[in-house]
Motif scaffolding. Structure first.
Motif, mmCIF file in Angstrom:
data_model
loop_
_atom_site.group_PDB
_atom_site.id
_atom_site.type_symbol
_atom_site.label_atom_id
_atom_site.label_comp_id
_atom_site.label_asym_id
_atom_site.label_seq_id
_atom_site.Cartn_x
_atom_site.Cartn_y
_atom_site.Cartn_z
ATOM 1 N N PHE A 229 0.847 -1.227 0.172
ATOM 2 C CA PHE A 229 0.043 0.000 -0.009
ATOM 3 C C PHE A 229 1.008 1.377 0.050
ATOM 4 C CE2 PHE A 229 -2.935 -3.071 1.926
ATOM 5 C CZ PHE A 229 -3.819 -2.905 1.017
ATOM 6 N N PHE A 230 2.036 1.094 0.034
ATOM 7 C CA PHE A 230 3.022 2.270 0.106
ATOM 8 C C PHE A 230 3.971 2.284 -1.295
ATOM 9 C CE2 PHE A 230 1.835 1.578 4.443
ATOM 10 C CZ PHE A 230 1.795 2.609 5.035
ATOM 11 N N GLN B 168 -6.449 0.365 -7.658
ATOM 12 C CA GLN B 168 -5.093 0.452 -6.690
ATOM 13 C C GLN B 168 -5.270 1.497 -5.623
ATOM 14 O OE1 GLN B 168 -0.539 0.140 -7.824
ATOM 15 N NE2 GLN B 168 -1.448 2.074 -8.468
ATOM 16 N N VAL B 169 -5.166 1.098 -4.440
ATOM 17 C CA VAL B 169 -4.870 1.877 -3.174
ATOM 18 C C VAL B 169 -3.709 2.126 -2.664
ATOM 19 C CG1 VAL B 169 -5.876 2.141 -0.779
ATOM 20 C CG2 VAL B 169 -7.480 1.389 -2.560
ATOM 21 N N LYS B 170 -3.209 3.444 -2.629
ATOM 22 C CA LYS B 170 -1.905 3.554 -1.954
ATOM 23 C C LYS B 170 -1.844 4.715 -0.959
ATOM 24 C CE LYS B 170 0.459 0.952 -5.005
ATOM 25 N NZ LYS B 170 1.677 -0.063 -4.603
ATOM 26 N N LEU B 171 -0.870 4.763 -0.311
ATOM 27 C CA LEU B 171 -0.693 5.961 0.626
ATOM 28 C C LEU B 171 0.385 6.979 0.162
ATOM 29 C CD1 LEU B 171 -2.534 4.508 2.498
ATOM 30 C CD2 LEU B 171 -1.042 4.634 4.450
ATOM 31 N N VAL B 172 0.082 8.105 0.170
ATOM 32 C CA VAL B 172 1.172 9.188 -0.032
ATOM 33 C C VAL B 172 1.172 10.322 0.870
ATOM 34 C CG1 VAL B 172 0.992 8.805 -2.617
ATOM 35 C CG2 VAL B 172 -0.512 10.357 -1.744
ATOM 36 N N THR C 276 -12.272 -3.841 -0.880
ATOM 37 C CA THR C 276 -11.491 -5.002 -0.291
ATOM 38 C C THR C 276 -10.080 -4.428 0.104
ATOM 39 O OG1 THR C 276 -12.427 -6.424 -1.668
ATOM 40 C CG2 THR C 276 -10.641 -7.242 -0.810
ATOM 41 N N GLN C 277 -9.395 -3.511 -0.600
ATOM 42 C CA GLN C 277 -7.982 -3.288 -0.260
ATOM 43 C C GLN C 277 -8.129 -2.349 0.922
ATOM 44 O OE1 GLN C 277 -5.427 -1.697 -3.612
ATOM 45 N NE2 GLN C 277 -7.062 -2.656 -4.844
ATOM 46 N N LEU C 278 -9.116 -1.213 1.112
ATOM 47 C CA LEU C 278 -9.267 -0.590 2.075
ATOM 48 C C LEU C 278 -9.406 -1.361 3.407
ATOM 49 C CD1 LEU C 278 -11.306 2.276 0.682
ATOM 50 C CD2 LEU C 278 -8.974 2.359 1.352
ATOM 51 N N LEU C 279 -10.202 -2.291 3.236
ATOM 52 C CA LEU C 279 -10.533 -3.154 4.660
ATOM 53 C C LEU C 279 -9.263 -3.783 4.836
ATOM 54 C CD1 LEU C 279 -14.123 -4.621 3.645
ATOM 55 C CD2 LEU C 279 -13.578 -3.115 5.511
ATOM 56 N N GLU C 280 -8.561 -4.206 4.182
ATOM 57 C CA GLU C 280 -7.298 -4.965 4.508
ATOM 58 C C GLU C 280 -6.500 -3.702 5.298
ATOM 59 O OE1 GLU C 280 -3.526 -7.342 2.319
ATOM 60 O OE2 GLU C 280 -5.405 -7.141 1.271
ATOM 61 N N LEU C 281 -6.503 -2.688 4.769
ATOM 62 C CA LEU C 281 -5.627 -1.428 5.270
ATOM 63 C C LEU C 281 -6.196 -1.218 6.524
ATOM 64 C CD1 LEU C 281 -3.141 0.122 4.436
ATOM 65 C CD2 LEU C 281 -5.012 1.899 3.359
ATOM 66 N N LYS C 282 -7.638 -1.570 6.971
ATOM 67 C CA LYS C 282 -8.393 -0.924 8.115
ATOM 68 C C LYS C 282 -7.786 -1.966 9.146
ATOM 69 C CE LYS C 282 -12.812 -1.052 9.854
ATOM 70 N NZ LYS C 282 -13.422 -2.147 10.028
ATOM 71 N N THR C 283 -7.769 -3.173 8.620
ATOM 72 C CA THR C 283 -7.421 -4.268 9.800
ATOM 73 C C THR C 283 -5.970 -4.100 10.401
ATOM 74 O OG1 THR C 283 -8.580 -5.821 8.529
ATOM 75 C CG2 THR C 283 -6.936 -6.829 10.070
ATOM 76 N N TRP C 284 -5.024 -3.334 9.523
ATOM 77 C CA TRP C 284 -3.781 -3.017 10.230
ATOM 78 C C TRP C 284 -3.632 -1.847 10.898
ATOM 79 C CZ3 TRP C 284 -0.001 0.821 8.448
ATOM 80 C CH2 TRP C 284 1.469 0.539 9.030
#
Ligand code: 5MY
Ligand code: ADP
Length: 286
Positions: free
Chosen positions: A63-64, A242-246, A200-208
Protein backbone atom coordinates in the motif's frame (compact mmCIF):
# COMPACT_ATOMS: atom_id res chain seq x y z
CA UNK A 1 18.14 10.73 -17.45
CA UNK A 2 15.09 12.24 -19.18
CA UNK A 3 12.73 13.75 -16.59
CA UNK A 4 9.34 15.30 -17.20
CA UNK A 5 6.46 16.81 -15.27
CA UNK A 6 3.95 14.09 -14.27
CA UNK A 7 0.86 14.14 -16.51
CA UNK A 8 -1.65 13.09 -13.89
CA UNK A 9 -0.70 14.79 -10.61
CA UNK A 10 -3.99 15.62 -8.86
CA UNK A 11 -2.97 17.46 -5.66
CA UNK A 12 0.02 18.80 -3.74
CA UNK A 13 2.77 21.21 -4.69
CA UNK A 14 3.81 21.88 -8.27
CA UNK A 15 6.79 23.81 -9.65
CA UNK A 16 6.13 27.46 -8.81
CA UNK A 17 8.02 30.67 -7.99
CA UNK A 18 11.39 29.04 -8.66
CA UNK A 19 10.63 26.04 -6.44
CA UNK A 20 10.84 22.66 -8.15
CA UNK A 21 7.83 20.36 -8.52
CA UNK A 22 7.61 16.58 -8.88
CA UNK A 23 9.13 14.89 -11.94
CA UNK A 24 8.95 11.41 -13.44
CA UNK A 25 11.37 9.38 -15.54
CA UNK A 26 10.66 6.67 -18.12
CA UNK A 27 11.83 3.91 -15.75
CA UNK A 28 8.84 4.08 -13.45
CA UNK A 29 10.22 6.51 -10.88
CA UNK A 30 8.57 9.57 -9.29
CA UNK A 31 10.83 12.33 -7.94
CA UNK A 32 9.35 14.43 -5.14
CA UNK A 33 11.28 17.58 -4.13
CA UNK A 34 12.34 17.73 -0.50
CA UNK A 35 10.39 20.62 0.91
CA UNK A 36 12.65 23.32 2.33
CA UNK A 37 11.55 23.20 5.95
CA UNK A 38 11.50 20.12 8.18
CA UNK A 39 8.78 18.47 6.02
CA UNK A 40 11.21 17.09 3.47
CA UNK A 41 13.50 15.76 6.19
CA UNK A 42 10.56 14.28 8.05
CA UNK A 43 9.27 12.50 4.95
CA UNK A 44 12.73 11.01 4.29
CA UNK A 45 12.92 9.96 7.94
CA UNK A 46 9.59 8.17 7.56
CA UNK A 47 10.59 6.35 4.35
CA UNK A 48 13.95 5.30 5.85
CA UNK A 49 12.21 3.99 8.96
CA UNK A 50 9.31 2.32 7.16
CA UNK A 51 11.41 0.60 4.51
CA UNK A 52 13.56 -1.09 7.15
CA UNK A 53 10.93 -1.67 9.84
CA UNK A 54 10.54 -5.42 10.31
CA UNK A 55 7.33 -4.90 12.26
CA UNK A 56 5.51 -3.81 9.09
CA UNK A 57 3.84 -6.87 7.54
CA UNK A 58 4.71 -7.59 3.90
CA UNK A 59 1.09 -7.50 2.76
CA UNK A 60 0.89 -3.92 4.07
CA UNK A 61 3.99 -2.71 2.20
CA UNK A 62 2.11 -2.99 -1.08
CA UNK A 63 0.00 0.00 0.00
CA UNK A 64 3.07 2.26 0.03
CA UNK A 65 5.22 3.51 -2.87
CA UNK A 66 8.57 1.74 -3.07
CA UNK A 67 11.31 4.06 -1.76
CA UNK A 68 14.56 4.40 -3.74
CA UNK A 69 16.39 6.89 -1.48
CA UNK A 70 17.15 10.53 -2.26
CA UNK A 71 18.99 12.04 -5.19
CA UNK A 72 20.19 15.46 -6.36
CA UNK A 73 18.47 16.01 -9.69
CA UNK A 74 20.44 17.89 -12.33
CA UNK A 75 17.49 18.91 -14.49
CA UNK A 76 15.98 20.61 -11.47
CA UNK A 77 18.90 22.87 -10.44
CA UNK A 78 20.43 20.09 -8.38
CA UNK A 79 17.45 20.03 -6.02
CA UNK A 80 17.35 17.08 -3.64
CA UNK A 81 14.48 14.75 -4.47
CA UNK A 82 12.88 11.75 -2.79
CA UNK A 83 12.93 8.96 -5.36
CA UNK A 84 9.79 6.83 -5.29
CA UNK A 85 8.01 4.26 -7.39
CA UNK A 86 5.79 6.08 -9.92
CA UNK A 87 2.40 4.70 -8.96
CA UNK A 88 0.92 5.53 -12.37
CA UNK A 89 3.73 4.14 -14.51
CA UNK A 90 1.73 1.07 -15.59
CA UNK A 91 -1.47 2.94 -16.42
CA UNK A 92 -2.16 4.46 -19.84
CA UNK A 93 -5.48 6.22 -19.12
CA UNK A 94 -5.65 6.45 -15.36
CA UNK A 95 -8.44 7.95 -13.30
CA UNK A 96 -6.83 9.21 -10.08
CA UNK A 97 -8.16 10.59 -6.80
CA UNK A 98 -6.28 11.96 -3.76
CA UNK A 99 -8.26 11.72 -0.51
CA UNK A 100 -6.71 13.35 2.55
CA UNK A 101 -7.57 11.24 5.58
CA UNK A 102 -8.51 12.18 9.13
CA UNK A 103 -10.85 14.61 10.87
CA UNK A 104 -7.90 16.94 11.53
CA UNK A 105 -4.86 17.67 9.38
CA UNK A 106 -2.79 19.45 12.02
CA UNK A 107 -0.54 17.48 14.32
CA UNK A 108 0.61 17.78 17.93
CA UNK A 109 3.40 20.35 18.38
CA UNK A 110 2.56 22.26 15.19
CA UNK A 111 2.73 26.04 15.59
CA UNK A 112 -0.47 27.84 16.56
CA UNK A 113 -0.39 29.61 13.19
CA UNK A 114 -0.21 26.29 11.32
CA UNK A 115 -2.98 24.74 13.46
CA UNK A 116 -5.26 27.71 12.71
CA UNK A 117 -4.55 27.48 8.98
CA UNK A 118 -5.34 23.74 8.99
CA UNK A 119 -8.44 24.21 11.16
CA UNK A 120 -9.84 26.74 8.72
CA UNK A 121 -9.50 24.26 5.84
CA UNK A 122 -10.67 21.31 7.97
CA UNK A 123 -13.89 23.00 9.07
CA UNK A 124 -14.53 24.49 5.62
CA UNK A 125 -14.23 21.13 3.87
CA UNK A 126 -15.50 17.63 4.71
CA UNK A 127 -12.45 16.87 6.88
CA UNK A 128 -14.28 17.58 10.14
CA UNK A 129 -17.75 16.46 9.01
CA UNK A 130 -16.77 13.26 7.16
CA UNK A 131 -13.26 12.44 8.39
CA UNK A 132 -11.69 12.91 4.95
CA UNK A 133 -11.61 15.37 2.09
CA UNK A 134 -11.13 14.98 -1.64
CA UNK A 135 -7.95 16.98 -2.31
CA UNK A 136 -7.92 16.42 -6.04
CA UNK A 137 -8.95 14.07 -8.79
CA UNK A 138 -8.76 13.50 -12.49
CA UNK A 139 -11.00 11.20 -14.50
CA UNK A 140 -10.87 9.95 -18.02
CA UNK A 141 -14.04 11.32 -19.60
CA UNK A 142 -15.36 8.59 -21.89
CA UNK A 143 -17.73 10.92 -23.76
CA UNK A 144 -15.08 13.54 -24.50
CA UNK A 145 -12.15 11.09 -24.86
CA UNK A 146 -10.02 13.33 -22.68
CA UNK A 147 -9.02 13.78 -19.08
CA UNK A 148 -11.00 16.09 -16.84
CA UNK A 149 -9.77 17.67 -13.63
CA UNK A 150 -11.90 20.01 -11.51
CA UNK A 151 -10.53 23.27 -10.14
CA UNK A 152 -9.14 23.13 -6.64
CA UNK A 153 -11.53 25.86 -5.52
CA UNK A 154 -14.50 23.75 -6.52
CA UNK A 155 -13.24 20.80 -4.46
CA UNK A 156 -12.53 23.00 -1.45
CA UNK A 157 -16.21 23.96 -1.42
CA UNK A 158 -17.58 20.38 -1.38
CA UNK A 159 -19.85 19.43 1.50
CA UNK A 160 -20.69 15.84 2.49
CA UNK A 161 -23.31 15.29 -0.26
CA UNK A 162 -20.96 16.81 -2.83
CA UNK A 163 -18.16 14.45 -1.74
CA UNK A 164 -20.55 11.50 -2.04
CA UNK A 165 -21.59 12.61 -5.52
CA UNK A 166 -17.94 13.08 -6.52
CA UNK A 167 -17.12 9.54 -5.38
CA UNK A 168 -19.92 8.33 -7.69
CA UNK A 169 -18.68 10.48 -10.56
CA UNK A 170 -15.22 9.03 -10.17
CA UNK A 171 -16.59 5.66 -11.29
CA UNK A 172 -19.05 6.92 -13.92
CA UNK A 173 -18.93 6.90 -17.70
CA UNK A 174 -21.06 9.98 -18.44
CA UNK A 175 -19.67 13.46 -18.99
CA UNK A 176 -18.14 14.97 -15.90
CA UNK A 177 -17.57 18.57 -16.85
CA UNK A 178 -21.27 19.10 -16.20
CA UNK A 179 -21.19 19.06 -12.40
CA UNK A 180 -25.00 18.94 -12.33
CA UNK A 181 -25.33 15.71 -14.33
CA UNK A 182 -26.41 12.52 -12.61
CA UNK A 183 -23.56 9.99 -12.55
CA UNK A 184 -24.30 6.55 -14.01
CA UNK A 185 -21.84 4.74 -11.67
CA UNK A 186 -21.03 2.43 -14.61
CA UNK A 187 -17.72 1.18 -13.18
CA UNK A 188 -18.70 1.00 -9.53
CA UNK A 189 -18.54 -2.78 -9.24
CA UNK A 190 -15.30 -3.17 -11.21
CA UNK A 191 -13.50 -0.37 -9.31
CA UNK A 192 -14.95 -0.18 -5.79
CA UNK A 193 -16.27 -3.78 -5.68
CA UNK A 194 -14.86 -7.25 -6.26
CA UNK A 195 -12.16 -9.26 -4.56
CA UNK A 196 -9.38 -6.94 -5.83
CA UNK A 197 -11.39 -3.73 -5.68
CA UNK A 198 -10.85 -0.55 -3.69
CA UNK A 199 -13.17 -1.58 -0.84
CA UNK A 200 -11.41 -4.92 -0.30
CA UNK A 201 -8.03 -3.15 -0.26
CA UNK A 202 -9.26 -0.50 2.19
CA UNK A 203 -10.61 -3.18 4.52
CA UNK A 204 -7.22 -4.87 4.54
CA UNK A 205 -5.58 -1.55 5.37
CA UNK A 206 -8.16 -0.94 8.12
CA UNK A 207 -7.33 -4.26 9.77
CA UNK A 208 -3.72 -3.10 10.06
CA UNK A 209 -4.69 0.37 11.32
CA UNK A 210 -6.86 -1.21 14.03
CA UNK A 211 -3.67 -2.60 15.55
CA UNK A 212 -0.67 -0.64 14.36
CA UNK A 213 0.88 1.81 16.83
CA UNK A 214 4.14 2.41 14.93
CA UNK A 215 3.23 5.63 13.11
CA UNK A 216 0.67 8.41 13.15
CA UNK A 217 -0.15 9.33 9.57
CA UNK A 218 -1.06 13.00 10.00
CA UNK A 219 -2.30 14.73 6.86
CA UNK A 220 -1.60 11.68 4.74
CA UNK A 221 -3.63 10.80 1.62
CA UNK A 222 -5.06 7.72 0.01
CA UNK A 223 -4.44 7.73 -3.73
CA UNK A 224 -7.00 5.68 -5.70
CA UNK A 225 -6.23 4.77 -9.30
CA UNK A 226 -7.88 2.67 -12.00
CA UNK A 227 -7.28 2.05 -15.68
CA UNK A 228 -9.77 3.28 -18.28
CA UNK A 229 -8.19 1.75 -21.36
CA UNK A 230 -9.42 -1.72 -20.40
CA UNK A 231 -12.90 -0.35 -19.78
CA UNK A 232 -12.84 1.35 -23.19
CA UNK A 233 -12.08 -2.02 -24.74
CA UNK A 234 -15.06 -3.50 -22.92
CA UNK A 235 -12.99 -5.34 -20.37
CA UNK A 236 -14.12 -3.87 -17.05
CA UNK A 237 -12.49 -6.73 -15.19
CA UNK A 238 -9.07 -5.31 -16.00
CA UNK A 239 -9.62 -1.91 -14.36
CA UNK A 240 -6.73 -2.70 -11.94
CA UNK A 241 -8.01 -0.56 -9.07
CA UNK A 242 -5.19 0.39 -6.73
CA UNK A 243 -5.09 1.96 -3.27
CA UNK A 244 -1.85 3.60 -2.07
CA UNK A 245 -0.84 5.93 0.72
CA UNK A 246 1.08 9.10 -0.17
CA UNK A 247 2.49 12.18 1.59
CA UNK A 248 4.34 11.40 4.77
CA UNK A 249 5.62 14.92 5.50
CA UNK A 250 3.81 15.01 8.86
CA UNK A 251 4.05 11.41 10.01
CA UNK A 252 5.06 11.07 13.67
CA UNK A 253 6.06 8.10 15.82
CA UNK A 254 3.00 6.25 17.10
CA UNK A 255 4.57 5.66 20.51
CA UNK A 256 2.39 2.65 21.15
CA UNK A 257 -0.89 4.51 20.50
CA UNK A 258 -3.48 3.68 17.79
CA UNK A 259 -3.73 6.33 15.05
CA UNK A 260 -7.37 7.17 15.78
CA UNK A 261 -7.37 10.15 13.44
CA UNK A 262 -6.44 8.13 10.35
CA UNK A 263 -8.43 5.07 11.41
CA UNK A 264 -11.61 7.10 12.01
CA UNK A 265 -11.30 8.75 8.60
CA UNK A 266 -10.66 5.41 6.94
CA UNK A 267 -13.76 3.84 8.54
CA UNK A 268 -15.88 6.75 7.36
CA UNK A 269 -14.45 6.59 3.83
CA UNK A 270 -15.15 2.85 3.72
CA UNK A 271 -18.76 3.51 4.72
CA UNK A 272 -19.17 6.06 1.93
CA UNK A 273 -17.90 3.58 -0.68
CA UNK A 274 -19.94 0.74 0.77
CA UNK A 275 -23.12 2.85 0.51
CA UNK A 276 -22.31 3.64 -3.13
CA UNK A 277 -21.73 -0.04 -3.89
CA UNK A 278 -24.98 -1.02 -2.21
CA UNK A 279 -27.07 1.58 -4.05
CA UNK A 280 -25.17 2.57 -7.21
CA UNK A 281 -28.26 4.02 -8.92
CA UNK A 282 -29.30 6.30 -6.13
CA UNK A 283 -29.20 9.92 -7.20
CA UNK A 284 -27.22 12.04 -4.75
CA UNK A 285 -27.66 15.73 -4.29
CA UNK A 286 -24.70 18.06 -4.66
O1 5MY B 1 -0.73 25.71 1.04
P1 5MY B 1 -2.05 25.09 0.76
O2 5MY B 1 -3.19 25.82 1.39
O3 5MY B 1 -2.28 24.78 -0.68
O4 5MY B 1 -2.05 23.71 1.56
C1 5MY B 1 -1.36 22.55 1.14
C2 5MY B 1 -2.39 21.46 0.95
O5 5MY B 1 -3.31 21.80 -0.04
P2 5MY B 1 -4.87 21.82 0.23
O6 5MY B 1 -5.19 23.24 0.31
O7 5MY B 1 -5.17 21.12 1.51
O8 5MY B 1 -5.44 21.15 -0.96
C3 5MY B 1 -1.69 20.19 0.54
O9 5MY B 1 -2.68 19.20 0.43
P3 5MY B 1 -2.69 18.18 -0.81
O10 5MY B 1 -1.37 17.48 -0.83
O11 5MY B 1 -2.98 19.02 -2.00
O12 5MY B 1 -3.80 17.24 -0.46
C4 5MY B 1 -0.69 19.74 1.61
O13 5MY B 1 -1.38 19.46 2.80
C5 5MY B 1 0.30 20.84 1.87
O14 5MY B 1 1.05 20.50 3.01
P4 5MY B 1 2.21 19.40 3.03
O15 5MY B 1 2.93 19.45 1.72
O16 5MY B 1 1.51 18.10 3.25
O17 5MY B 1 3.02 19.84 4.17
C6 5MY B 1 -0.39 22.16 2.19
O18 5MY B 1 0.63 23.12 2.25
P5 5MY B 1 0.89 23.98 3.54
O19 5MY B 1 -0.27 24.88 3.68
O20 5MY B 1 1.00 23.03 4.67
O21 5MY B 1 2.14 24.67 3.19
N1 ADP C 1 4.71 7.93 -5.88
C1 ADP C 1 3.87 8.63 -6.64
N2 ADP C 1 3.59 8.22 -7.90
C2 ADP C 1 2.74 8.92 -8.69
N3 ADP C 1 2.13 10.06 -8.30
C3 ADP C 1 2.37 10.51 -7.06
C4 ADP C 1 3.23 9.82 -6.16
N4 ADP C 1 3.28 10.52 -5.00
C5 ADP C 1 2.48 11.58 -5.15
N5 ADP C 1 1.92 11.60 -6.38
C6 ADP C 1 1.05 12.63 -6.95
O1 ADP C 1 1.42 13.88 -6.40
C7 ADP C 1 0.34 14.44 -5.64
C8 ADP C 1 0.90 15.15 -4.42
O2 ADP C 1 1.68 14.27 -3.65
P1 ADP C 1 2.02 14.61 -2.14
O3 ADP C 1 3.00 13.60 -1.67
O4 ADP C 1 0.75 14.77 -1.39
O5 ADP C 1 2.72 16.04 -2.28
P2 ADP C 1 2.70 17.35 -1.34
O6 ADP C 1 3.56 17.02 -0.16
O7 ADP C 1 3.23 18.40 -2.23
O8 ADP C 1 1.26 17.59 -0.91
C9 ADP C 1 -0.59 13.28 -5.34
O9 ADP C 1 -1.92 13.71 -5.19
C10 ADP C 1 -0.42 12.43 -6.60
O10 ADP C 1 -1.21 12.96 -7.66
Amino acid sequence: MQLKVPEHQVAGHIAKDGKPGPLVDDKGRFFKPLQGDSRGENEVKFYESFSTNTEVPDHIRRFFPVYHGTQAVEGSDGAAMIVLENLLADYSKPSVMDVKMGSRTWYPDASEEYVQKCLKKDTGTTTVSAGFRISGFEVYDHKESSFWKPERKLLRGLKVDGARLTLRKFVSSNSLSDMGSKPDSAFVSSVYGGSNGVLTQLLELKTWFENQTLYHFNSCSILMVYENESILKGNDDDARPQVKLVDFAHVLDGNGVIDHNFLGGLCSFINFLRDILQSPDESAES
